[in-house]
Write a protein that holds these residues in place. Structure first.
Motif, short mmCIF file in Angstrom:
data_model
loop_
_atom_site.label_atom_id
_atom_site.label_comp_id
_atom_site.label_asym_id
_atom_site.label_seq_id
_atom_site.Cartn_x
_atom_site.Cartn_y
_atom_site.Cartn_z
N TYR A 203 1.89 -7.23 -1.85
CA TYR A 203 1.97 -5.77 -1.96
C TYR A 203 2.84 -5.35 -3.15
O TYR A 203 2.69 -4.25 -3.67
CB TYR A 203 2.55 -5.17 -0.67
CG TYR A 203 1.66 -5.31 0.53
CD1 TYR A 203 0.34 -4.84 0.51
CD2 TYR A 203 2.12 -5.89 1.70
CE1 TYR A 203 -0.48 -4.95 1.62
CE2 TYR A 203 1.31 -6.01 2.82
CZ TYR A 203 0.01 -5.54 2.78
OH TYR A 203 -0.81 -5.66 3.88
N THR A 204 3.77 -6.22 -3.54
CA THR A 204 4.66 -5.89 -4.65
C THR A 204 4.04 -6.24 -6.00
O THR A 204 4.21 -5.51 -6.98
CB THR A 204 6.02 -6.60 -4.47
OG1 THR A 204 6.62 -6.10 -3.25
CG2 THR A 204 6.96 -6.33 -5.62
N ILE A 205 3.31 -7.35 -6.06
CA ILE A 205 2.67 -7.68 -7.34
C ILE A 205 1.39 -6.88 -7.55
O ILE A 205 0.87 -6.80 -8.66
CB ILE A 205 2.35 -9.19 -7.48
CG1 ILE A 205 1.36 -9.66 -6.40
CG2 ILE A 205 3.61 -10.02 -7.48
CD1 ILE A 205 0.82 -11.06 -6.65
N GLY A 206 0.89 -6.24 -6.49
CA GLY A 206 -0.33 -5.45 -6.63
C GLY A 206 -1.57 -6.31 -6.68
O GLY A 206 -2.37 -6.21 -7.60
N GLU A 207 -1.72 -7.15 -5.66
CA GLU A 207 -2.91 -8.01 -5.57
C GLU A 207 -4.19 -7.18 -5.67
O GLU A 207 -4.33 -6.15 -5.02
CB GLU A 207 -2.88 -8.77 -4.23
CG GLU A 207 -4.02 -9.73 -4.01
CD GLU A 207 -3.92 -11.00 -4.85
OE1 GLU A 207 -4.95 -11.67 -5.01
OE2 GLU A 207 -2.81 -11.32 -5.33
N LEU B 183 -4.73 -3.93 -11.35
CA LEU B 183 -4.07 -4.29 -12.60
C LEU B 183 -2.56 -4.28 -12.42
O LEU B 183 -2.03 -3.50 -11.61
CB LEU B 183 -4.45 -3.30 -13.71
CG LEU B 183 -5.93 -3.25 -14.11
CD1 LEU B 183 -6.17 -2.11 -15.09
CD2 LEU B 183 -6.37 -4.58 -14.72
N LEU B 184 -1.86 -5.12 -13.17
CA LEU B 184 -0.40 -5.18 -13.06
C LEU B 184 0.23 -3.79 -13.23
O LEU B 184 1.13 -3.41 -12.48
CB LEU B 184 0.16 -6.13 -14.12
CG LEU B 184 1.68 -6.33 -14.13
CD1 LEU B 184 2.16 -7.00 -12.84
CD2 LEU B 184 2.11 -7.15 -15.35
N GLN B 185 -0.29 -3.03 -14.18
CA GLN B 185 0.26 -1.69 -14.46
C GLN B 185 0.02 -0.72 -13.30
O GLN B 185 0.63 0.35 -13.25
CB GLN B 185 -0.37 -1.11 -15.73
CG GLN B 185 0.04 -1.82 -17.01
CD GLN B 185 -0.73 -3.13 -17.23
OE1 GLN B 185 -1.67 -3.45 -16.50
NE2 GLN B 185 -0.32 -3.91 -18.23
N GLU B 186 -0.89 -1.10 -12.38
CA GLU B 186 -1.19 -0.23 -11.23
C GLU B 186 -0.40 -0.61 -9.99
O GLU B 186 -0.49 0.07 -8.97
CB GLU B 186 -2.69 -0.30 -10.92
CG GLU B 186 -3.56 0.28 -12.03
CD GLU B 186 -5.05 0.08 -11.80
OE1 GLU B 186 -5.82 0.87 -12.35
OE2 GLU B 186 -5.45 -0.89 -11.09
N SER B 187 0.38 -1.69 -10.07
CA SER B 187 1.25 -2.07 -8.95
C SER B 187 2.31 -0.99 -8.77
O SER B 187 2.62 -0.25 -9.71
CB SER B 187 1.92 -3.41 -9.21
OG SER B 187 2.81 -3.30 -10.33
N PHE B 188 2.87 -0.87 -7.58
CA PHE B 188 3.81 0.23 -7.39
C PHE B 188 5.09 0.10 -8.23
O PHE B 188 5.59 1.12 -8.72
CB PHE B 188 4.10 0.48 -5.90
CG PHE B 188 5.10 -0.45 -5.25
CD1 PHE B 188 6.46 -0.25 -5.38
CD2 PHE B 188 4.67 -1.51 -4.46
CE1 PHE B 188 7.38 -1.10 -4.77
CE2 PHE B 188 5.57 -2.36 -3.85
CZ PHE B 188 6.94 -2.16 -4.01
#
Length: 202
Positions: free
Chosen positions: A14-18, A21-26
């Protein structure tokens, strides 16, 4: 000269944004929001891997070289403990140790640490063949324990579980049918960005 504000995010998928895109992770969305507000923010530092339990996050932290301190630290961990049906007692011990470590990394500023509640994957398409009532009940047990420890340690706690349960919006779920979408992460990021922004105004 003022150094950029620093933010450390500890967690799991949930933290890496599986599946986004990386830029869309929280964590990245938080930094983007604060930059738009005019704050000088460094890129977030993330210690998280898909599938990590609280014990595996502890191991990841033990092998990492940190900066002396961070302006903000977030923690979101536990869904994989529940998924693997690990003992809740061990989670309590590990989560408490992680909280203490997070406070230390935030320069002992408890209000600069924030814990996010564990999302309920029982409401996702991924879980449609599983016992969703059991999943939701156990996620609640984990979150109640985490919230109680946050109250005990006077650490801010953000509930992102109930709002996700209340929506059946397919746009809030990533293509894998399990993880949140960029849209859902933006909801979380907005809450944390507001908290961090208020602290920077002090």
């Amino acid at each position: 000269m003022h150094k950029p504000y620093t933010y450390l995010a500890l967690g799991d998928s949930y933290t890496i944004g599986e599946d986004v895109l990386l830029q869309e992770s929280f964590p990245y969305q938080i930094v983007q929001m604060l930059r738009k507000e005019g704050y000088d923010m460094a890129a977030p530092e993330i210690i998280a891997k898909t599938g990590w339990t609280s014990e595996e996050l502890q191991a990841g932290i033990a092998g990492y070289t940190f900066s002396a301190r961070y302006d903000f630290v977030s923690l979101l961990i536990g869904v994989n403990n529940q998924y693997r049906q690990l003992d809740l007692i061990f989670y309590k011990q590990q989560f408490e140790a992680l909280l203490i470590k997070a406070v230390e990394l935030a320069g002992d500023k408890r209000d600069h640490v924030v814990v996010l509640s564990i999302p309920d994957y029982g409401v996702t398409p991924f879980a449609k063949e599983k016992d969703t009532v059991k999943i939701s009940k156990e996620i609640d047990e984990y979150n109640n324990l985490g919230k109680a420890l946050c109250i005990q340690y006077k650490i801010p706690y953000v509930d992102i579980t109930e709002s996700a349960r209340a929506t059946s919006d397919a746009a809030s779920i990533a293509e894998d049918g399990l993880h949140p979408s960029a849209k859902e992460y933006a909801e979380w990021a907005g809450k944390l960005a507001e908290m961090f922004g208020n602290l920077m105004k002090k």
